[in-house]
Write a protein that holds these residues in place. Sequence first.
Motif, PDB file in Angstrom:
ATOM      1  N   SER A  10       0.826  -1.191   0.000  1.00 41.62           N
ATOM      2  CA  SER A  10       0.000   0.000   0.000  1.00 41.62           C
ATOM      3  C   SER A  10       0.873   1.259   0.000  1.00 41.62           C
ATOM      4  O   SER A  10       1.983   1.251   0.503  1.00 41.62           O
ATOM      5  CB  SER A  10      -0.899  -0.006   1.227  1.00 41.62           C
ATOM      6  OG  SER A  10      -1.635   1.186   1.286  1.00 41.62           O
ATOM      7  N   THR A  11       0.326   2.357  -0.544  1.00 40.94           N
ATOM      8  CA  THR A  11       1.034   3.634  -0.520  1.00 40.94           C
ATOM      9  C   THR A  11       0.607   4.485   0.666  1.00 40.94           C
ATOM     10  O   THR A  11       1.179   5.529   0.899  1.00 40.94           O
ATOM     11  CB  THR A  11       0.784   4.431  -1.810  1.00 40.94           C
ATOM     12  OG1 THR A  11      -0.616   4.656  -1.942  1.00 40.94           O
ATOM     13  CG2 THR A  11       1.320   3.693  -3.020  1.00 40.94           C
ATOM     14  N   ASN A  12      -0.392   4.054   1.416  1.00 43.62           N
ATOM     15  CA  ASN A  12      -0.843   4.770   2.593  1.00 43.62           C
ATOM     16  C   ASN A  12       0.220   4.659   3.674  1.00 43.62           C
ATOM     17  O   ASN A  12       0.644   3.571   4.022  1.00 43.62           O
ATOM     18  CB  ASN A  12      -2.159   4.165   3.070  1.00 43.62           C
ATOM     19  CG  ASN A  12      -2.749   4.920   4.231  1.00 43.62           C
ATOM     20  OD1 ASN A  12      -2.047   5.399   5.114  1.00 43.62           O
ATOM     21  ND2 ASN A  12      -4.062   5.025   4.228  1.00 43.62           N
ATOM     22  N   PRO A  13       0.676   5.787   4.246  1.00 42.80           N
ATOM     23  CA  PRO A  13       1.739   5.723   5.259  1.00 42.80           C
ATOM     24  C   PRO A  13       1.340   4.912   6.488  1.00 42.80           C
ATOM     25  O   PRO A  13       2.177   4.276   7.115  1.00 42.80           O
ATOM     26  CB  PRO A  13       2.005   7.184   5.617  1.00 42.80           C
ATOM     27  CG  PRO A  13       0.868   7.948   5.078  1.00 42.80           C
ATOM     28  CD  PRO A  13       0.260   7.152   3.982  1.00 42.80           C
ATOM     29  N   LEU A  14       0.078   4.899   6.824  1.00 41.76           N
ATOM     30  CA  LEU A  14      -0.392   4.150   7.978  1.00 41.76           C
ATOM     31  C   LEU A  14      -0.135   2.655   7.812  1.00 41.76           C
ATOM     32  O   LEU A  14       0.181   1.957   8.774  1.00 41.76           O
ATOM     33  CB  LEU A  14      -1.883   4.412   8.188  1.00 41.76           C
ATOM     34  CG  LEU A  14      -2.503   3.926   9.475  1.00 41.76           C
ATOM     35  CD1 LEU A  14      -1.834   4.588  10.671  1.00 41.76           C
ATOM     36  CD2 LEU A  14      -3.990   4.224   9.491  1.00 41.76           C
ATOM     37  N   SER A  15      -0.213   2.173   6.592  1.00 41.49           N
ATOM     38  CA  SER A  15      -0.013   0.744   6.344  1.00 41.49           C
ATOM     39  C   SER A  15       1.450   0.314   6.486  1.00 41.49           C
ATOM     40  O   SER A  15       1.740  -0.869   6.559  1.00 41.49           O
ATOM     41  CB  SER A  15      -0.520   0.375   4.942  1.00 41.49           C
ATOM     42  OG  SER A  15       0.314   0.955   3.962  1.00 41.49           O
ATOM     43  N   LYS A  16       2.347   1.268   6.567  1.00 50.13           N
ATOM     44  CA  LYS A  16       3.774   0.949   6.683  1.00 50.13           C
ATOM     45  C   LYS A  16       4.279   1.015   8.124  1.00 50.13           C
ATOM     46  O   LYS A  16       5.458   0.818   8.381  1.00 50.13           O
ATOM     47  CB  LYS A  16       4.577   1.877   5.790  1.00 50.13           C
ATOM     48  CG  LYS A  16       4.295   1.658   4.308  1.00 50.13           C
ATOM     49  CD  LYS A  16       5.054   2.644   3.475  1.00 50.13           C
ATOM     50  CE  LYS A  16       4.920   2.478   2.004  1.00 50.13           C
ATOM     51  NZ  LYS A  16       3.754   1.924   1.448  1.00 50.13           N
ATOM     52  N   LEU A  17       3.376   1.308   9.061  1.00 49.50           N
ATOM     53  CA  LEU A  17       3.742   1.404  10.475  1.00 49.50           C
ATOM     54  C   LEU A  17       3.180   0.217  11.250  1.00 49.50           C
ATOM     55  O   LEU A  17       2.108  -0.279  10.934  1.00 49.50           O
ATOM     56  CB  LEU A  17       3.185   2.692  11.082  1.00 49.50           C
ATOM     57  CG  LEU A  17       3.672   4.011  10.507  1.00 49.50           C
ATOM     58  CD1 LEU A  17       2.925   5.167  11.171  1.00 49.50           C
ATOM     59  CD2 LEU A  17       5.164   4.165  10.697  1.00 49.50           C
ATOM     60  N   VAL A  84       1.461   7.830  14.520  1.00 50.99           N
ATOM     61  CA  VAL A  84       0.223   7.300  13.933  1.00 50.99           C
ATOM     62  C   VAL A  84      -0.741   8.447  13.641  1.00 50.99           C
ATOM     63  O   VAL A  84      -1.376   8.473  12.579  1.00 50.99           O
ATOM     64  CB  VAL A  84      -0.417   6.235  14.852  1.00 50.99           C
ATOM     65  CG1 VAL A  84      -1.774   5.796  14.315  1.00 50.99           C
ATOM     66  CG2 VAL A  84       0.510   5.029  15.005  1.00 50.99           C
ATOM     67  N   ALA A  85      -0.824   9.426  14.549  1.00 51.41           N
ATOM     68  CA  ALA A  85      -1.708  10.578  14.334  1.00 51.41           C
ATOM     69  C   ALA A  85      -1.319  11.350  13.074  1.00 51.41           C
ATOM     70  O   ALA A  85      -2.183  11.782  12.310  1.00 51.41           O
ATOM     71  CB  ALA A  85      -1.681  11.496  15.556  1.00 51.41           C
TER      72      ALA A  85
END
Length: 157
Positions: A10-17, A84-85
């Motif tokens: 995914s390119t969503n930054p949340l998915s990389k954390l 995360v925020a």
Amino acid sequence: MKPRMKNRMSTNPLSKLEFTGRTAKRAQYEAFEYTLTPAGVRVRNGSHAKPEEHEYVVTVTNGLPIACECPADDHYEGACKHRVAVAIRRPIIQAVTQQQLTTDGGRPLGSHERTDHSGPQANSENAASTEECDCPETGDSFPCWNCVRTGRRTLEE
């Protein structure tokens, strides 16, 4: 609670954390305030009685919040609530990325460049008249990005 698994596709930054469910909930409901700084994004937790004592800078690299000054980011595995925020608020990621681009000598795209998907030839005359060419600075054999983007020159194989 189990840490959230990374989704590398995914390119969503949340998915990389990686983070816990508790961290995700706190990142969503606490009253965070955001300020762009040269070092990243200052996150202030307005939920505290003394918010000024709960300010931390989150470092964003390549659109991903990679570090935070808070003690939790150092002492626990996974991303802290501040990282995360920032990750769940895409406009903040976009703003800090644009700020970094501009600071590094790039320029933000104009609104006509972001929304026009008709190809480089459609705007070549208009862009050629309004944008300066940087080819002399890069040498004759390698065109500048403005020339490639507008179709004035092509990259040689």
